[in-house]
Design a protein around this motif. Structure first.
Motif, PDB file in Angstrom:
ATOM      1  N   GLY A  29     -55.792 -19.391 -40.129  1.00  0.00           N
ATOM      2  CA  GLY A  29     -56.808 -18.969 -39.179  1.00  0.00           C
ATOM      3  C   GLY A  29     -57.746 -17.958 -39.810  1.00  0.00           C
ATOM      4  O   GLY A  29     -58.950 -18.018 -39.635  1.00  0.00           O
ATOM      5  N   SER A  87     -42.883 -18.449 -35.518  1.00  0.00           N
ATOM      6  CA  SER A  87     -43.969 -19.421 -35.639  1.00  0.00           C
ATOM      7  C   SER A  87     -43.440 -20.747 -36.175  1.00  0.00           C
ATOM      8  O   SER A  87     -44.010 -21.793 -35.912  1.00  0.00           O
ATOM      9  CB  SER A  87     -45.084 -18.871 -36.529  1.00  0.00           C
ATOM     10  OG  SER A  87     -44.560 -18.427 -37.746  1.00  0.00           O
ATOM     11  N   TRP A  99     -54.791 -16.397 -33.736  1.00  0.00           N
ATOM     12  CA  TRP A  99     -54.728 -17.001 -32.415  1.00  0.00           C
ATOM     13  C   TRP A  99     -55.881 -16.504 -31.550  1.00  0.00           C
ATOM     14  O   TRP A  99     -56.278 -15.352 -31.635  1.00  0.00           O
ATOM     15  CB  TRP A  99     -53.412 -16.648 -31.716  1.00  0.00           C
ATOM     16  CG  TRP A  99     -52.227 -17.064 -32.496  1.00  0.00           C
ATOM     17  CD1 TRP A  99     -51.524 -16.303 -33.363  1.00  0.00           C
ATOM     18  CD2 TRP A  99     -51.624 -18.352 -32.505  1.00  0.00           C
ATOM     19  NE1 TRP A  99     -50.509 -17.035 -33.913  1.00  0.00           N
ATOM     20  CE2 TRP A  99     -50.545 -18.291 -33.412  1.00  0.00           C
ATOM     21  CE3 TRP A  99     -51.889 -19.545 -31.843  1.00  0.00           C
ATOM     22  CZ2 TRP A  99     -49.730 -19.388 -33.666  1.00  0.00           C
ATOM     23  CZ3 TRP A  99     -51.068 -20.630 -32.088  1.00  0.00           C
ATOM     24  CH2 TRP A  99     -50.004 -20.542 -32.993  1.00  0.00           C
ATOM     25  N   GLY A 116     -51.089 -29.048 -31.985  1.00  0.00           N
ATOM     26  CA  GLY A 116     -51.858 -27.823 -31.813  1.00  0.00           C
ATOM     27  C   GLY A 116     -53.282 -28.223 -31.463  1.00  0.00           C
ATOM     28  O   GLY A 116     -53.697 -29.366 -31.699  1.00  0.00           O
ATOM     29  N   HIS A 176     -50.558 -19.047 -39.622  1.00  0.00           N
ATOM     30  CA  HIS A 176     -51.087 -17.751 -39.251  1.00  0.00           C
ATOM     31  C   HIS A 176     -52.176 -17.296 -40.185  1.00  0.00           C
ATOM     32  O   HIS A 176     -53.106 -16.628 -39.803  1.00  0.00           O
ATOM     33  CB  HIS A 176     -49.960 -16.717 -39.256  1.00  0.00           C
ATOM     34  CG  HIS A 176     -49.196 -16.725 -37.985  1.00  0.00           C
ATOM     35  ND1 HIS A 176     -49.553 -15.933 -36.937  1.00  0.00           N
ATOM     36  CD2 HIS A 176     -48.157 -17.450 -37.604  1.00  0.00           C
ATOM     37  CE1 HIS A 176     -48.717 -16.183 -35.945  1.00  0.00           C
ATOM     38  NE2 HIS A 176     -47.864 -17.091 -36.321  1.00  0.00           N
ATOM     39  N   THR A 233     -57.283 -22.917 -21.491  1.00  0.00           N
ATOM     40  CA  THR A 233     -57.433 -23.988 -22.480  1.00  0.00           C
ATOM     41  C   THR A 233     -58.183 -25.175 -21.923  1.00  0.00           C
ATOM     42  O   THR A 233     -58.741 -25.960 -22.674  1.00  0.00           O
ATOM     43  CB  THR A 233     -56.068 -24.485 -22.997  1.00  0.00           C
ATOM     44  OG1 THR A 233     -55.155 -24.456 -21.930  1.00  0.00           O
ATOM     45  CG2 THR A 233     -55.578 -23.649 -24.127  1.00  0.00           C
ATOM     46  N   SER A 262     -55.380 -22.021 -32.038  1.00  0.00           N
ATOM     47  CA  SER A 262     -55.335 -21.366 -33.342  1.00  0.00           C
ATOM     48  C   SER A 262     -56.206 -22.055 -34.353  1.00  0.00           C
ATOM     49  O   SER A 262     -57.105 -21.475 -34.921  1.00  0.00           O
ATOM     50  CB  SER A 262     -53.912 -21.259 -33.851  1.00  0.00           C
ATOM     51  OG  SER A 262     -53.465 -22.483 -34.370  1.00  0.00           O
ATOM     52  N   SER A 268     -50.684 -25.983 -22.782  1.00  0.00           N
ATOM     53  CA  SER A 268     -51.139 -25.263 -23.966  1.00  0.00           C
ATOM     54  C   SER A 268     -51.912 -24.029 -23.517  1.00  0.00           C
ATOM     55  O   SER A 268     -52.650 -24.073 -22.537  1.00  0.00           O
ATOM     56  CB  SER A 268     -52.011 -26.206 -24.780  1.00  0.00           C
ATOM     57  OG  SER A 268     -52.564 -25.521 -25.850  1.00  0.00           O
ATOM     58  N   ASP A 292     -50.395 -11.583 -27.884  1.00  0.00           N
ATOM     59  CA  ASP A 292     -49.258 -12.323 -27.354  1.00  0.00           C
ATOM     60  C   ASP A 292     -48.031 -11.426 -27.430  1.00  0.00           C
ATOM     61  O   ASP A 292     -47.959 -10.517 -28.250  1.00  0.00           O
ATOM     62  CB  ASP A 292     -49.034 -13.639 -28.110  1.00  0.00           C
ATOM     63  CG  ASP A 292     -48.487 -13.426 -29.505  1.00  0.00           C
ATOM     64  OD1 ASP A 292     -49.159 -12.714 -30.281  1.00  0.00           O
ATOM     65  OD2 ASP A 292     -47.410 -13.955 -29.817  1.00  0.00           O
ATOM     66  N   VAL A 312     -52.927 -21.163 -25.995  1.00  0.00           N
ATOM     67  CA  VAL A 312     -53.740 -20.451 -26.991  1.00  0.00           C
ATOM     68  C   VAL A 312     -54.300 -21.472 -27.984  1.00  0.00           C
ATOM     69  O   VAL A 312     -53.833 -22.604 -28.053  1.00  0.00           O
ATOM     70  CB  VAL A 312     -52.943 -19.386 -27.795  1.00  0.00           C
ATOM     71  CG1 VAL A 312     -52.731 -18.131 -26.985  1.00  0.00           C
ATOM     72  CG2 VAL A 312     -51.649 -19.967 -28.303  1.00  0.00           C
ATOM     73  N   SER A 330     -49.753  -8.797 -31.739  1.00  0.00           N
ATOM     74  CA  SER A 330     -48.544  -9.545 -31.467  1.00  0.00           C
ATOM     75  C   SER A 330     -47.438  -8.531 -31.216  1.00  0.00           C
ATOM     76  O   SER A 330     -47.042  -7.813 -32.121  1.00  0.00           O
ATOM     77  CB  SER A 330     -48.223 -10.376 -32.710  1.00  0.00           C
ATOM     78  OG  SER A 330     -47.735 -11.610 -32.330  1.00  0.00           O
TER      79      SER A 330
END
Lengths: 482, 535, 409
Positions: free
Chosen positions: B233, B209, B242, B516, B230, B249, B68, B64, B361, B66, B93
């Motif tokens: 967040g 996504s 993100w 996640g 998205h 991580t 979110s 992993s 990203d 990132v 992005s």
């Protein structure tokens, strides 16, 4: 009350006959020279036509007969193929290791489908935020009566892909392919697409006995029913405008320039064409205009007709000569076929749905996309015929000797010939967001439109389906109510 | 509140698996004064959320990469900032194209508009409206990830009440949003986005996504709803969807572990378990692979459902229908990971420089056709020759990740199906070819990449299963399909962290609300255990 | 990251301040000097020249252009004659305001639409079924506002278009400083004024020519600060300040109908077929809830209030866009009845002016209300009286020297 019904497909005929039998003055306008739409010479399956409607319209009196559906023969290059009866006991002999699973699958369907069928036999629930809660709760309770285990199972498999669902039960790829093929009719999905189990259940919920003599017998009976109940049948009368005055539909104008007035107008052609093309844009609220603009109806259906010098005899089971057969040996064959649709390519290996009658065969291909890159040309049309014979050849080595291709209908041809937007035989793809109270949209699923006295009643409206007659029948109930 | 007979039953709870969820559960239990032991198979905690220095001076967020939706309330409850958690937002992005500058989506609406206008003016106008609608739906959906999942067949007053509240909030959305919500939960990402946008170069990266971690394509129905993540967040108090944790991580896991330790939990690494110990159908502790038995009043698993039930408990000890459901549970790892140590920064030929566009990203998702083709290959048991790749350059966000001037590059790759046509076990034979496909793909956009690679780590889903232990290497502990979400995660009727085995709880990503680095399943499981008086 | 307009190099050069603000994605000058009074007085006494280019601009063409615009605009564009401009607004399906702007009829099948922000997505979504082409020409078309009592003389010096004959809200094509463009007698200052529409590549030529022609008349380049004071004096509402576009509202309560925002006069509910009408007809039946009013604050009270703190009244040269509560007469303990959205000291009228959205029942002329007013971090109120809008309405705004006799178009 005078009613104009636009579109003389099977739903239009059902609606017109129903309204006329209630005593209304009905004029049925059909753009083509003959009635019946996709039921007159395009689709094969008649097992979803509602027997209740046949009874209510006394279609038996006009020569309509039902019979148990013919089994489907699934061809195989490696074994004897599979002759699949819907009845599990009849089917058991062919199914071997899957026999028991098939029996319990049918038993499961028998438990859960009555709820679905009851939903198909009633007007869609109003799920708008201003709609009443009580009817929704009542439907909720009806659903609950299925019992916890079956509800959990429905909710688990419904959103899943049909390949997963069937693989959990059955080993035979032929069986899984046959059941998947049914689930994919009218969709823009492959057997690996999530929610294709839901359309499988939907298809099963509609299917029952089939009509003797096929869809054309149905059309004959419906036309007779219309005539006998006093419907004014007007072929070659394509509607170019629905007249709207002060938010109310008052009649129609035909392409010939004729203007007809009516108290109510029921459109049994596609909802999108009805609302976006037949009405001046000023009359349609932007919400519904937006919904219709977003309606997905990407046709994938093509048809190849063959004249046969002698009946087709399949190498895997000589002498069987089934009325209906299927070329799809594995669910992944169907998935690969859908890959071509997705990528807007010409398919290579065609799964075929074959309907054989005396001296003729009508073959439906459900992986030919109307969105084909570069479009459908004469060359591509020929290619489709060649591919069809090529797909048959391993099963019928002498096919090129006994069969002559008489007609090839690409999706574009179907769109044109049958007056179908997008070439889609159901006026809207079957997908979770375009089903039930969302078919064709949240505010249009209950037949009424934002325009007073204008109603919708084609397969593009709840409950949809192929040749089922239900949308026309239910629309007629709504139109006929004061 | 230790149990009676502390001698034979010294622990209130044993947490099996020291991933971020297991650690979170442990921290919550310890915070309430329970005596907790975390058992981790590997030499370090974190599970799939670990940072490792596999090449001297270069730190990889091995799996992993990132963060979110790490729940802000968990960060507060567990004092994670004090324990070193620092998350910096990914700035943008970027989706490169081979023959044009591509698209960079920025946090600033005007800058974003200018970018999108180059592709379609109409889309540029529609983009903020789309964001507003998604924001509203995210607000509706958000409570679901912070609460237990109600069962629609249940007549428990609590469930009915939750349903009524959800129904009321649903109706309060108004007709248009209700319809949109229904579409969002059922439609394919591409179809859904096409209702708003026309530019494929915009739709493709947005639709990605929905496929992350799943064995589905961007056209598959049911992939649209992940678009909400998205926008969640943003309403969550984090400035962007993100973020990147300073230190990789692993730093998230380390912070949670530090919090758990401070609350008094015990953590034991290199302690693989063999079984969950059962007595009269009740979990009474665990048996380690070295034969040691450790007793506890309760056991909570931070491992995936298949591993927990089919390996640690055993099918024979489970009710038949539950076992059958688990066997139908879809794991289906579909993604791999390639970590690169680089001698210098590999610039994008169409947007050179180390500008802000690479501080977020980078998605290799040039078109929906490309993404769908990548999926098709995987469907038939091969890894994608031209895969979807999500790239992050951790060393640009945290200089401590690589020596000065050098870089690490984290590449999340899809699709790499666990079940290769030649069998999952053949992955070792295909691993390097898979790595080559990834590097070849990236090199089309970054021509200097290949010559700068100092070290390469390739992880297939099979490797993830072997190394981290997650069944079939599914990063979310099971497909995030509608049929495996909410009250059906992992199995209908067992979504409230309880299991058919008394004393055994599930607090991993295989439980509601899913995968996640959210830490919700661990926290909610612990809270439910405490509420039920199970510890 | 705001972009540069075609005039950026000149305006940047003329500026002694570095006071830019972002306007619709472009950099726009707030003022050219450290203060904006000179620019304001230019608008009222000579003329001011403003770069309007950030305004969203669209060309709508085709056989159905008028019918289509009549669908999305509140005004009946099918009745707009060539050479005329109509100010109006645009609603969503629920009758809530999206934006306001102008539609200029250039010929029966060609219209230029302006709005505060970009709407191409919206325009295209509702163009289905109409034979119409919509072009977003924001980037290729520059626009200048020349506003003030001397603007006619200045502009006439560089154009052959007969400005003496151009009526208020007229539009005509012609050569301006040697380049082809359009002149419309429109503006946002409530004064005599013109707006000039030219291709971006010609913008500098025209701008420079106007500066030269205007020099003897004390023409000043002006920025948005001076414009803001002038538009409040003129009683014009501003999208994003006096009302919020429904597109941006997260909650229903923040949305406004045209009536709520004082734009009810642009709406004809009798006319069918335009977006938002059905909802507004329903609202009409229930009676509109809000109204936009012009308030004049009691100057003596302001002075007395400052006196309490030993301070002289502070008169900012800038308009204030921070919304503050309005109460029924009697101060902050009374019922809140609305909000003051824009306010400004009027250097011309020597009055303190406020635009406020208040409950309909408090909207009648002469109604006395209390408006929040902060001195030394304490929230107090000042009495405001509902007065006629526009606050400032000079005859020259609409006077046409060579007006055609009434009835001739």
């Amino acid at each position: 009350m005078d009613v104009i019904v636009i579109g003389g497909g099977h739903n239009g005929l059902v609606a017109a006959a129903t309204l006329a039998r209630k005593g209304h003055g009905v004029t049925l306008l059909e753009g083509r020279e003959s009635f019946g739409g996709v039921a007159a010479g395009l689709l094969h399956d008649t097992d979803s036509f509602s027997p209740e409607i046949a009874k209510a319209l006394d279609l038996a009196g006009h020569g309509l007969e039902f019979a148990d559906p013919a089994p489907v023969f699934v061809l195989s290059r490696e074994g004897p193929g599979l002759l699949l009866h819907r009845d599990p006991v009849q089917a058991a002999g062919e199914l071997g290791a899957d026999a028991e699973a098939y029996i319990s699958w049918r038993a499961f369907l028998k438990r859960v489908l009555p709820f679905a069928t009851s939903q198909l036999d009633s007007v869609a629930p109003d799920i708008s935020t201003s709609g009443p809660l009580l009817p929704l709760m009542r439907r909720g309770f009806a659903f609950r009566r299925m019992g916890k285990t079956d509800i959990h199972e429905c909710l688990r498999i419904g959103p899943a892909c049909v390949d997963d669902t069937l693989s959990e039960h059955f080993q035979s790829p032929l069986l899984r392919a046959a059941l998947s093929a049914r689930a994919l009719q009218g969709t823009w999905m492959g057997p690996r697409s999530p929610s294709s189990t839901a359309t499988l259940l939907l298809g099963e919920a509609q299917s029952g006995q089939e009509i003797v003599g096929g869809a054309s017998s149905l059309v004959t009976a419906l036309v007779a029913a219309c005539e006998s109940s006093g419907v004014e049948l007007r072929p070659s009368s394509r509607v170019s405008r629905i007249q709207v005055s002060q938010g109310r539909a008052t009649g129609v104008t035909t392409e010939g320039g004729e203007s007809l007035l009516a108290d109510r107008v029921l459109s049994c052609i596609g909802p999108r064409r009805t609302l976006l093309e037949l009405i001046e844009p000023e009359h349609l609220p932007i919400r519904e205009a937006g919904q219709m603009a977003n309606l997905r109806l990407r046709g994938t259906l093509a048809r190849v007709s063959l004249r046969l010098a002698e009946p087709i005899d399949y190498a895997c089971r000589p002498g069987l000569r089934p009325k209906r057969s299927l070329v799809a040996e594995h669910p992944l064959d169907l998935e690969r076929a859908f890959d071509h649709v997705k990528h807007r390519r010409m398919p290579t290996q065609l799964p075929l749905d074959i309907h054989q009658t005396d001296g003729e065969a009508s073959i439906l291909i459900r992986c030919a996309t109307i969105e084909l890159q570069g479009g459908w040309s004469d060359k591509r049309r020929q290619e489709l015929g060649d591919l069809t014979l090529a797909a048959l050849e391993p099963h019928v080595p002498n096919i090129r000797g006994i069969a002559r291709v008489t007609r090839i209908l690409t999706p574009t041809d179907i769109a044109q010939e049958f007056d179908l937007e997008g070439g889609h035989e159901m006026h809207g793809e079957l997908s979770l967001d375009q089903l039930g109270p969302m078919r064709p949209s949240m505010t249009l699923a209950r037949h009424a439109t934002p325009i007073d006295a204008l109603y919708l009643g084609s397969a593009g409206i709840h409950p949809g389906g192929a040749i089922s007659g239900r949308p026309g029948w239910q629309a007629a109930q709504v139109v006929g109510s004061p | 509140m230790s149990a009676k007979g502390a001698e034979s039953n010294p622990y209130d709870a044993i947490v099996v698996g020291g991933g971020h969820n297991g650690l979170t559960a442990a921290a919550y239990l310890a915070r309430s004064g329970r005596k907790v032991l975390v058992l981790e198979r590997r030499h370090l905690v974190g599970g799939a959320a670990v940072t490792e220095e596999l090449y001297p001076g270069f730190k990889y967020s091995v799996c992993s990469y990132v963060v979110s939706l790490l729940r802000p309330w968990i960060i507060r409850d567990l004092n994670l900032s004090r324990h070193g958690l620092r998350i910096v937002p990914l700035e943008c992005s970027y989706t490169p194209q081979l023959d044009s500058p591509g698209l960079c989506r920025w946090p600033d609406p005007d800058q974003n508009r200018q970018e999108i206008r180059r592709l379609s003016r109409r889309d540029a106008d529609n983009y903020p409206e789309f964001g507003k609608l998604m924001g509203k739906l995210a607000r509706f959906a958000k409570p679901f990830i912070d609460e237990l999942a109600p069962d629609p067949t249940s007549l428990r007053p609590g469930d009915l009440w939750q349903f009524k509240r959800a129904a009321d909030r649903f109706r309060a959305l108004g007709d248009d949003l209700v319809a949109l919500q229904l579409k969002l939960t059922t439609m394919g990402g591409v179809d859904f986005l096409r209702e708003f946008f026309e530019s494929d170069q915009l739709i493709a990266p947005m639709s990605c996504s929905g496929i992350i971690g799943t064995m589905l394509g961007v056209n598959s129905p049911g992939t649209a709803y992940v678009l909400l993540h998205h926008y969640m967040g943003e309403i969550d108090g984090s400035s962007r969807a993100w973020g990147f944790p300073i230190g990789g991580t692993g730093a998230v896991s380390d912070a949670i572990a530090a919090s758990a330790l401070e609350f008094g939990a015990e953590i034991r690494c290199n302690a693989p378990i063999a079984n969950i110990r059962l007595k009269n159908g009740r979990a009474t502790g665990v048996i380690l692979q070295n034969g040691d038995e450790i007793a506890a009043r309760s056991v909570v698993s931070g491992c995936d459902p298949s591993l927990t039930f089919l390996r640690f408990v055993g099918k024979e000890n489970l009710p038949a229908d539950f076992a059958a459901s688990l066997e139908n549970y879809k794991n289906r790892g579909s993604s791999g990971k390639v970590n690169l140590a680089l001698d210098r920064f590999p610039e994008f030929v169409q947007r050179p420089g180390i500008g802000p566009h690479v501080r977020g990203d980078v998605a290799i998702a040039p078109s929906t056709e490309y993404l769908e083709t990548a999926y098709d290959e995987a469907k038939y048991g091969a890894f994608s020759q031209r895969p979807f790749i999500n790239v992050v350059f951790p060393s640009l966000l945290d200089p401590g990740m690589a020596p000065p001037g050098k870089h690490v590059m984290s590449c999340f790759v899809q699709y790499a199906p666990y079940d290769l046509a030649s069998g999952a076990k053949s992955w070792p034979d295909h691993r390097e070819a898979f790595g080559d496909a990834v590097v070849d793909t990236l090199a089309e956009y970054m021509p200097t990449l290949k010559e700068d690679i100092l070290h390469r780590q390739v992880l297939s889903p099979w490797d993830i299963e072997q190394e981290i232990g997650i069944t079939e290497g599914n990063i979310f502990h099971g497909e995030l399909g509608l049929e495996q979400l909410l009250f059906q995660r992992p199995v209908a009727g067992w979504a409230r962290y309880r299991t058919p085995i008394d004393g055994l709880w599930l607090g991993s990503s295989g439980a509601h609300p899913g995968g996640g680095i959210m830490a919700s399943p661990g926290a909610l499981a612990a809270k439910e255990m405490l509420r039920a008086g199970a510890v | 990251m705001p972009r540069k307009t075609a005039l950026f190099e000149r305006t940047a050069d003329l500026m002694t301040s570095v006071a830019w603000k972002e306007w619709a994605g472009y950099a726009a000058p707030c003022n050219f000097d450290a203060y904006s009074e000179r620019e304001y007085f230019a608008i009222r006494h000579s003329a001011g020249l403003l770069d309007l280019s950030p305004l969203a601009k669209y060309m709508v063409t085709g056989a159905d252009a008028a019918r289509y615009l009549a669908r999305i605009w509140t005004r009946d564009i099918t009745r707009l004659k060539p050479g005329r401009v109509a100010y109006g607004c645009m609603c969503d399906g629920e009758g809530k305001l999206l934006d306001d702007g102008t539609v200029a009829c250039l010929d029966p099948e060609t219209f230029r639409v302006t709005s505060s922000e970009a709407w191409l997505g919206w325009f295209e979504r509702h163009s289905r079924g109409y034979q119409v082409e919509i072009e977003d020409c924001t980037d290729r078309l520059a626009a200048l506002a020349l506003q003030g009592p001397l603007s006619r003389e200045i502009l006439q010096a560089v154009t052959e278009v007969d400005l003496d004959a151009m009526r208020f809200f007229g539009v005509a094509a012609g050569s301006i400083a040697g380049v082809n463009g359009w002149i419309s007698r429109t503006g946002y200052t409530g004064d005599l004024g013109y707006e000039i529409w030219i291709a971006c590549e010609d913008a500098l030529t025209v701008y420079d020519a106007l500066l030269v022609a205007g020099k003897p008349h004390h023409l000043e380049p002006i920025g948005l600060d001076a414009l803001d004071v002038a538009r409040i004096e003129a009683g014009f509402v501003m999208q994003g300040v006096d009302y919020i576009s429904a597109q941006h509202c997260l909650i229903e309560a923040r949305k406004s109908t045209p009536e709520d925002a004082g734009l009810g006069w642009t709406v004809n509910l009798e006319r069918a077929g335009w977006i938002g009408r059905e909802a507004l007809v329903q609202e009409q039946e229930q009676g509109p809830k809000w109204g936009l009013v012009g308030l004049e604050l009691d100057w003596a009270e302001i002075e007395a209030l400052h006196e309490e703190y030993g301070l002289p009244p502070h008169l900012s040269p800038l308009a204030c866009r921070n919304a503050v509560p309005v109460y029924s007469e009697g101060g902050a303990n009374e019922k809140p009845v609305g909000q003051a959205t824009s306010s400004s000291w009027s250097p011309t009228l020597k009055r303190y002016l406020v635009l406020a959205q208040v409950h309909r029942k408090y909207a009648a002329l002469g109604t006395r209300l209390s408006v929040e007013y902060t001195v030394e971090f304490e929230r107090r109120t000042i009495t405001g009286t509902v007065v006629e809008r526009p606050f400032f309405d000079p005859e020259r705004k609409t006077f046409t020297p060579k007006a055609a006799p009434k009835g001739a178009s």
